[in-house]
Design an enzyme around this catalytic site. Structure first.
Site, short mmCIF file in Angstrom:
data_model
loop_
_atom_site.label_atom_id
_atom_site.label_comp_id
_atom_site.label_asym_id
_atom_site.label_seq_id
_atom_site.Cartn_x
_atom_site.Cartn_y
_atom_site.Cartn_z
N GLU B 80 5.73 -0.79 0.09
CA GLU B 80 5.47 -1.61 1.28
C GLU B 80 4.01 -1.93 1.50
O GLU B 80 3.67 -2.75 2.35
CB GLU B 80 6.03 -0.89 2.53
CG GLU B 80 7.55 -0.85 2.51
CD GLU B 80 8.09 -0.14 3.74
OE1 GLU B 80 7.36 0.63 4.36
OE2 GLU B 80 9.26 -0.39 4.07
N SER B 81 3.13 -1.26 0.75
CA SER B 81 1.70 -1.58 0.94
C SER B 81 1.07 -1.89 -0.42
O SER B 81 1.69 -1.68 -1.46
CB SER B 81 0.98 -0.40 1.59
OG SER B 81 0.74 0.59 0.61
N GLY B 82 -0.16 -2.35 -0.36
CA GLY B 82 -0.83 -2.73 -1.61
C GLY B 82 -1.72 -1.63 -2.15
O GLY B 82 -2.55 -1.90 -3.04
N SER B 83 -1.52 -0.38 -1.71
CA SER B 83 -2.44 0.70 -2.14
C SER B 83 -2.30 1.03 -3.62
O SER B 83 -3.20 1.58 -4.21
CB SER B 83 -2.19 1.96 -1.30
OG SER B 83 -0.92 2.47 -1.60
#
Lengths: 326, 170
Positions: B80-83
């Site tokens: 869900e995130s771009g980390s």
């Protein structure tokens, strides 16, 4: 569009079309094609003929969208063509030269190459194509190297490829070629296949025999205008005046006598045949009348025939009507 | 102009015989095999498509309910995130497995764990730290170059799963 019935689909519709090309002398000019009206329907085979190869070739080039037109309207398969756009549309198969074919192959190989996208099994397809060549009367060249064939055979093979393609309109534009009776018969067979599969074939030619054998309709161009367009049968009825032919040895005497007795007829002696014609002949009444007159002369010709109406004579008739030498 | 080389009746007969023979051979052998091979490949591709669709359905349903899809110790997660970019783009579905021994993971392994605030995060182990008592802790970091290492060291107990592979085309 007025036609919604697919069987009555207008494949080519030209309305008051004129060409960009012009004839020019130092005093005046005129467009090579002017005010062309033509309506060709699905499943018809048209022969486009005329007194100038340039005019008929140009008309078919415009029809295939190779050349632009100056004025009027041209619609192909109920889809309008841009006046100045010069590309051959995907639903048109244009045959304008015999050099479209690969000379390094034989005829069957070339057909296999042309139908390579087909999903039919390769061996089965090869057999079907060989059978097709045999059926249409091309067995004599079916395995011949293409480079040994004359142009007439080459374009017939391309015509066969056009039939095998998905194109709905085939434009066969090589009017300078002359075909033998065997080749005409092959073209006729291919044309019949095209009709069966709902394709439309337009042929430019000055060969009356080809038109008579192959075409259902004819358009005849004279001096850049359509002088006639419609069914071939009606063309013959309208313009072939020759109806009575007398064969014999004393034709000169018969000719002189008939000329005096019946000046309303036209007479012509060609190769021991006296050809008698008159517009709007009364067929049987006329032949009876002429026979009675000859009987009075007490000369017995070998044979008196009612000539069948032919495209060749009709072409002569239409040229004569427009005061042009055939 | 070369002389026309007409095809003789004999040539056509020979060609037809040859084609008939090839057709018979085709029916018996190659054609049957090709037909079966096509069918099997078709079925295999259809199966893959069905599996992908089912996976997507399960993940989306579970996500809507706030749960995780888990079968035989394997779980699916949606990033869900771009980390973790560029390794995982946002929206990538990954397959993870429960670790056999959370104390025995290596540097470079990608793990899914619960943060101290309760969020589920997937990051890479960049350092394994063993203290004097023999307790193991891990330092983790997202693959995205703009990320710095995570501030809290990771206890093995908080590791939920280890990354196995990402589902293609997601």
């Amino acid at each position: 569009m007025e036609n919604s019935n697919p069987a009555n689909l207008k494949v080519v519709y030209m309305d008051r079309l004129s060409s960009c090309e012009i004839y020019f002398n130092s005093v005046q000019y005129r467009r090579i094609l002017q005010n062309i009206n033509l309506s060709i329907h699905k499943g018809e085979v048209w022969g486009i003929s005329g007194n100038s190869l340039l005019e008929i070739k140009l008309l078919l080039e415009i029809m295939a969208n190779i050349k632009p037109y100056n004025d009027g309207r041209c619609v192909l398969i109920e889809r309008g063509m841009m006046r100045l756009k010069r590309i051959i549309l995907p639903h048109v198969f244009y045959i304008g030269t015999a050099n479209m074919i690969y000379n390094s192959m034989n005829v069957l190989e070339y057909l296999m190459f042309a139908t390579a996208k087909s999903k039919t099994d390769v061996v089965m397809r090869q057999k079907q194509l060989l059978q097709l060549l045999i059926d249409i009367g091309l067995s004599n060249i079916s395995l011949s190297p293409i480079h040994t064939l004359p142009d007439e055979y080459k374009v017939i093979i391309i015509l066969l490829v056009a039939y095998l393609s998905k194109s709905e309109l085939i434009v066969f534009n090589i009017p300078e070629l002359k075909y033998t009776s065997q080749q005409v018969s092959v073209v006729k067979n291919i044309a019949n296949l095209c009709i069966e599969s709902g394709k439309t074939l337009v042929i430019s030619t000055t060969d009356s025999n080809l038109i008579e054998e192959v075409c259902s309709h004819i358009a005849f161009l004279i001096n850049g205008n359509v002088a006639y367009s419609g069914p071939v049968r009606d063309f013959c009825e309208l313009y072939d005046d020759t109806t009575i032919i007398i064969y014999g040895n004393q034709l000169e005497s018969i000719l002189n006598f008939l000329k005096n007795e019946m000046p309303q007829y036209n007479y012509e002696v060609i190769n021991n045949q006296l050809i008698i014609s008159r517009p709007a002949f009364g067929y049987l009444e006329d032949i009876k009348f002429i026979h009675n007159k000859i009987s009075q002369l007490q000369l017995t010709p070998n044979q008196i025939n009612l000539s069948p109406k032919t495209v060749k004579n009709a072409v002569k008739g239409i040229l004569k009507k427009h005061d042009i030498q055939g | 102009m070369e002389k026309i080389q007409y095809t003789t009746e004999k040539q056509i007969e020979d060609m037809l015989k040859e084609l008939d023979a090839a057709l018979k051979k085709n029916v018996k052998g190659a054609k049957g095999f090709r037909c079966w091979a096509k069918r099997i490949i078709g079925m295999f591709l259809s199966l893959i498509i069905v599996i992908l669709v089912v996976i997507f359905g399960l993940v989306l349903t579970a996500r809507a309910k706030g749960k995780t899809v888990s079968i035989l110790g394997y779980s699916l997660y949606i990033v869900e995130s771009g980390s973790m970019q560029p390794t995982f783009n946002i929206g990538t579905v990954i397959l993870t497995k429960e670790p056999d021994d959370p104390n025995n993971l290596s540097v470079g392994d990608v793990v899914t764990f619960k943060t101290e605030s309760g969020a589920t995060v997937t990051h890479r182990i960049i350092e394994k730290i063993i203290d004097q008592d023999g307790n193991v802790k891990y330092r983790t970091k997202g693959d995205n170059p703009i990320n710095s290492p995570d501030p809290d060291l990771l206890d093995p107990e908080r590791i939920v799963a280890v990354f196995v592979f990402k589902i293609p085309l997601t």
